[in-house]
Structures are given as C-alpha cells and as structure tokens.
Design a protein around this motif. Structure first.
Motif, PDB file in Angstrom:
ATOM      1  N   ALA A 323       0.726  -1.048  -0.083  1.00  0.00           N
ATOM      2  CA  ALA A 323       0.092   0.065   0.074  1.00  0.00           C
ATOM      3  C   ALA A 323       0.742   1.090  -0.091  1.00  0.00           C
ATOM      4  O   ALA A 323       0.711   2.227  -0.567  1.00  0.00           O
ATOM      5  CB  ALA A 323      -0.991  -0.104   1.085  1.00  0.00           C
ATOM      6  N   LEU A 324       1.917   1.163   0.686  1.00  0.00           N
ATOM      7  CA  LEU A 324       2.858   2.511   0.846  1.00  0.00           C
ATOM      8  C   LEU A 324       3.311   2.619  -0.695  1.00  0.00           C
ATOM      9  O   LEU A 324       3.776   3.920  -1.139  1.00  0.00           O
ATOM     10  CB  LEU A 324       3.961   2.137   1.712  1.00  0.00           C
ATOM     11  CG  LEU A 324       3.510   2.416   3.350  1.00  0.00           C
ATOM     12  CD1 LEU A 324       4.817   2.217   4.185  1.00  0.00           C
ATOM     13  CD2 LEU A 324       3.493   4.003   3.488  1.00  0.00           C
ATOM     14  N   ASP A 325       3.904   1.410  -1.175  1.00  0.00           N
ATOM     15  CA  ASP A 325       4.389   1.496  -2.513  1.00  0.00           C
ATOM     16  C   ASP A 325       3.730   2.285  -3.625  1.00  0.00           C
ATOM     17  O   ASP A 325       3.907   3.128  -4.279  1.00  0.00           O
ATOM     18  CB  ASP A 325       4.611   0.032  -3.153  1.00  0.00           C
ATOM     19  CG  ASP A 325       5.482   0.265  -4.276  1.00  0.00           C
ATOM     20  OD1 ASP A 325       5.826   1.245  -4.750  1.00  0.00           O
ATOM     21  OD2 ASP A 325       5.628  -0.904  -4.950  1.00  0.00           O
ATOM     22  N   PHE A 326       2.042   1.950  -3.604  1.00  0.00           N
ATOM     23  CA  PHE A 326       1.245   2.518  -4.382  1.00  0.00           C
ATOM     24  C   PHE A 326       1.039   3.975  -3.953  1.00  0.00           C
ATOM     25  O   PHE A 326       0.859   4.821  -4.993  1.00  0.00           O
ATOM     26  CB  PHE A 326      -0.136   1.789  -4.243  1.00  0.00           C
ATOM     27  CG  PHE A 326      -0.394   0.599  -4.988  1.00  0.00           C
ATOM     28  CD1 PHE A 326      -1.056   0.605  -6.287  1.00  0.00           C
ATOM     29  CD2 PHE A 326       0.299  -0.546  -4.648  1.00  0.00           C
ATOM     30  CE1 PHE A 326      -1.260  -0.582  -7.263  1.00  0.00           C
ATOM     31  CE2 PHE A 326       0.229  -1.797  -5.715  1.00  0.00           C
ATOM     32  CZ  PHE A 326      -0.622  -1.695  -6.681  1.00  0.00           C
ATOM     33  N   ALA A 327       0.848   4.412  -2.859  1.00  0.00           N
ATOM     34  CA  ALA A 327       0.564   5.553  -2.286  1.00  0.00           C
ATOM     35  C   ALA A 327       1.861   6.571  -2.604  1.00  0.00           C
ATOM     36  O   ALA A 327       1.717   7.807  -2.960  1.00  0.00           O
ATOM     37  CB  ALA A 327       0.441   5.689  -0.973  1.00  0.00           C
ATOM     38  N   MET A 328       3.062   6.098  -2.519  1.00  0.00           N
ATOM     39  CA  MET A 328       4.221   6.990  -2.729  1.00  0.00           C
ATOM     40  C   MET A 328       4.595   7.139  -4.127  1.00  0.00           C
ATOM     41  O   MET A 328       5.579   8.052  -4.474  1.00  0.00           O
ATOM     42  CB  MET A 328       5.253   6.518  -1.687  1.00  0.00           C
ATOM     43  CG  MET A 328       5.169   6.637  -0.376  1.00  0.00           C
ATOM     44  SD  MET A 328       6.073   5.611   0.781  1.00  0.00           S
ATOM     45  CE  MET A 328       7.966   6.208   0.149  1.00  0.00           C
ATOM     46  N   THR A 329       4.231   6.167  -4.869  1.00  0.00           N
ATOM     47  CA  THR A 329       4.793   6.359  -6.524  1.00  0.00           C
ATOM     48  C   THR A 329       4.344   7.533  -7.072  1.00  0.00           C
ATOM     49  O   THR A 329       3.136   7.927  -6.965  1.00  0.00           O
ATOM     50  CB  THR A 329       4.032   5.260  -7.163  1.00  0.00           C
ATOM     51  OG1 THR A 329       4.613   3.980  -6.775  1.00  0.00           O
ATOM     52  CG2 THR A 329       4.750   5.214  -8.723  1.00  0.00           C
TER      53      THR A 329
END
Length: 397
Positions: A323-329
């Motif tokens: 989820a962090l990966d999706f949000a920070m991209t």
C-alpha cells in the motif's frame, strides 16, 4: 502494480464456511426443484421454456389479482404466493440450458421476473435474487458467452442493478434466508461484471452500491457477507478510475483505512478473515491510484498506519508495504511524510533482510515480492521529483 492484485479477487466459494446455520454454498431451492420433479427428467428446449414462462406469467397474474382483491386478508392470497414461489424455483432449471437465454429474453419474461424484486413479500424478492444468481453463474455461462451477454444486457436494460441494490436495503441479515440473499445479490453483481465488465462502472453510477459496501465493511465483527463485500469493492475499484474517484469522494479512503486498522496489531483468526484483509488492502491500493486520493491517504495518516503495521510484524506486513508503494509512487508529499515519521528505519530493516516470516509468507516468492517493493519504495524516495539532498541529509542523521 495492479498485476500483483489480479487473481486474488475471485472468491473461492467452495471454501465458504457455514454462517448462522446456512450453507452459502448450497442452493436449497435447487434441491427443492429436484424433489418436486419426482425423478422425472424434462428436456429443456424452446417448447419447454415457453411452457415454463407461460406458467410463471399465469401465477404472477393470479398473485397480483389476489393481492388487489384481498388487500387486508393476507391468508387469502397466501396460496397464490406459494404457487408463484414454486414457479420461480422451476425457472432455475433454465440455468441448465444457457443457450436458451436469448429466447427467454425474446419471450419478454425478464421485465416480469425483475419486477418481482419490489414484491411486498420479501421471500418472493429473495427467490428472484437466487434465480438471477443461478442464471448468471460463471460456471453456467462459461461456454455460452453470447447468450450470457444477451441476458445481462436485458437485465441491465430492465433496471435490475437498481432494483437489486434497492432490495438490499430492506434485507435483514439477522434472518438466515435474507442474509443468504445478501450474499446472492453480491454474487449476481460479480457475475454480471464478469459477463459485461462495463457493469462495474454503471452499477456504481446508477445505484448506491458503493455507499452500501462502505457501510457493510465498517463493523468490527467478521462475517462471510463482510468478506464478500470487501471482495466486490476490490473488483469494482480494480480497473476503474471513475470508481476510485467516486469512492474517494465518499470518504472511502478513511473508511478503508479504519477497516485495515483493526489488524494493525493482530492477525486474522481464519483463512476467510485473512482473505478479507487482503481484499481491504487491494481496495486501498486501487484507491490511491488517483492523485486526489493519494492526498486523502496522507491527510488521513495512512502512511503512519502502514508503518505501524510493518513495525508490528504481523501477517499484514507485506500488504502494508504494498500500500505504501502505491501511495508513494510519483507522489512526493507521501514520500516526505514517510521520511518525516521515520519510515526509513522500518524500510532499512526490511532492506537488511529483517523480514517477519510465518506460515503465510514463508515462501521464496513472498520474499522476492517484498524485495521488489523495497526497491520500488527506494526509487520513489530518490526519484527526480524528490528533494534528493533533503532526503539524503535525513538518512545521514
């Protein structure tokens, strides 16, 4: 990134546990139809279909007339209601001959069937929900794509989506039969989306389904319908930017985060509950695709929650990182928040191989996926859009 989510959204119905004494994997009305046949085998062809439709229309007319004539005397139209129920059960036999669906539509039976979703007797509406579910079942229409499309198009044209969702509002999940009807309604939506993917957007545009799903995933207690609600929500969000934005405008990001937060310090108690948690994270990953929802994620302290989940090292560890990966991209504000709340410490622990291992995630594939997420997160933190020197200074500290 969405590729990692594909394949996880299709429900394993054969693993559904019994809820409140009702086996959601068994259609009791089909067994009833078999019993009533008394061992006889009826060949389903156009002639048989017409005969069934005529019998159904006759029972429907009789019931409507009885209800109008004896408005204040339910006992006087009870028999006609039972006969109507029996005809609806018999119509389920059509699921054994999906090639006849175009003829069913041609016979103008769909408006009459769908109209019964508003019947005053909830039991009749429940019968209709079960019938539509059976007719659109994936296993039934698997080899009859064109016929299934004709049926689903006719259902959509006759406002089935709207009526199904309206009917949801009056179903009492405290009643086992009506609880099963909620499940059947969700299954029907999934079936129709499978046949006509465009239904995923039209059902959200025309009805209050998204609002209903958000309400349904709020309770702390786990149950099978809550699990299925998370799955349907994930399906509706997976490939539709329009639905992602709609849900974001309904405070959907905050609602999903609250549902996820229940598992920040504990693991799911069963395989079904574990699947529900994964569905919630799938929803979250889809939700933060639009920039405006990334902003809502940061504002709702989603970054902090994901870091807390990772620190607890429970089964949702990898999902939180995803989820962090999706949000920070391609979204520097999320990356800056990640650094501000000391997320680098947690990330570097993972980078150094300090990854929690349990029965769920002990496989090599799991570790490889986490390594890919770590690299992706690092790329976001040191991307061109970031204040590289500022991040570098904080790393040095």
């Amino acid at each position: 990134m969405l590729e990692a989510m594909e394949g996880s959204n299709k429900r394993k119905r054969e693993d559904m546990e019994q809820e409140n004494g009702v086996d959601f994997g068994v259609d009791l009305s089909l067994l009833e139809a078999v019993e009533k046949s008394e061992g006889t085998v009826q060949v389903m062809d156009v002639r048989a279909l017409k005969k069934m439709v005529l019998a159904f229309e006759r029972r429907l007319r009789d019931n409507l007339e009885a209800r109008m004539k004896y408005v204040d005397h339910p006992d006087k139209f009870a028999d006609s209601e039972l006969e109507l129920h029996e005809e609806l059960v018999r119509l389920k036999a059509l699921a054994g001959a999906p090639e006849l669906y175009p003829e069913l539509v041609h016979q103008s039976a769909i408006p009459s069937i769908v109209g019964l979703l508003t019947h005053e007797n909830t039991d009749i509406a429940v019968d209709v929900v079960g019938l539509i579910q059976d007719l659109t079942d994936e296993d039934v229409v698997e080899d009859s794509d064109e016929a299934a499309q004709v049926l689903v198009d006719a259902l959509v044209e006759n406002n089935t989506l709207e009526l199904l969702i309206q009917n949801l509002a009056r179903l009492d999940e405290g009643d086992p039969d009506e609880s099963a009807a909620v499940y059947s309604t969700l299954a029907t939506i999934e079936n129709m989306v499978e046949v006509r993917p465009a239904v995923s957007e039209s059902v959200c545009e025309k009805t209050k389904l998204l609002r209903w799903l958000l309400t349904r995933i709020k309770p702390r207690e786990f149950d099978s319908n809550k699990q299925y609600a998370t799955e349907i929500l994930a399906i509706l969000l997976q490939s539709s930017a329009a639905n992602q934005r709609r849900l974001g405008q309904m405070n959907g990001v905050d609602t999903v985060l609250q549902a996820v937060a229940l598992y920040k310090s504990r693991d799911p108690k069963s395989g079904d509950e574990e699947e529900m948690v994964e569905n919630l994270f799938d929803c979250l990953c889809s939700l933060v695709m639009p920039v405006e929802n990334k902003e809502r994620f940061v504002k709702a302290e989603g970054v902090e929650l994901m870091i807390i989940i990772m620190k607890q090292k429970k089964s949702a560890y990898g999902s939180a990182m995803r989820a962090l990966d999706f949000a920070m991209t391609k979204f520097p504000p999320a990356c800056e928040r990640f650094v501000d709340v000391l997320g680098l410490k947690t990330l570097f622990a993972a980078f150094m191989g300090k990854i929690p291992v349990n029965k769920k995630n002990q496989g090599e594939r799991y570790k490889e996926e986490l390594e890919e997420r770590i690299i992706s997160l690092s790329a976001s933190l040191f991307g061109k859009q970031m204040d590289f020197h500022g991040v570098q200074e904080r790393i040095a500290c």
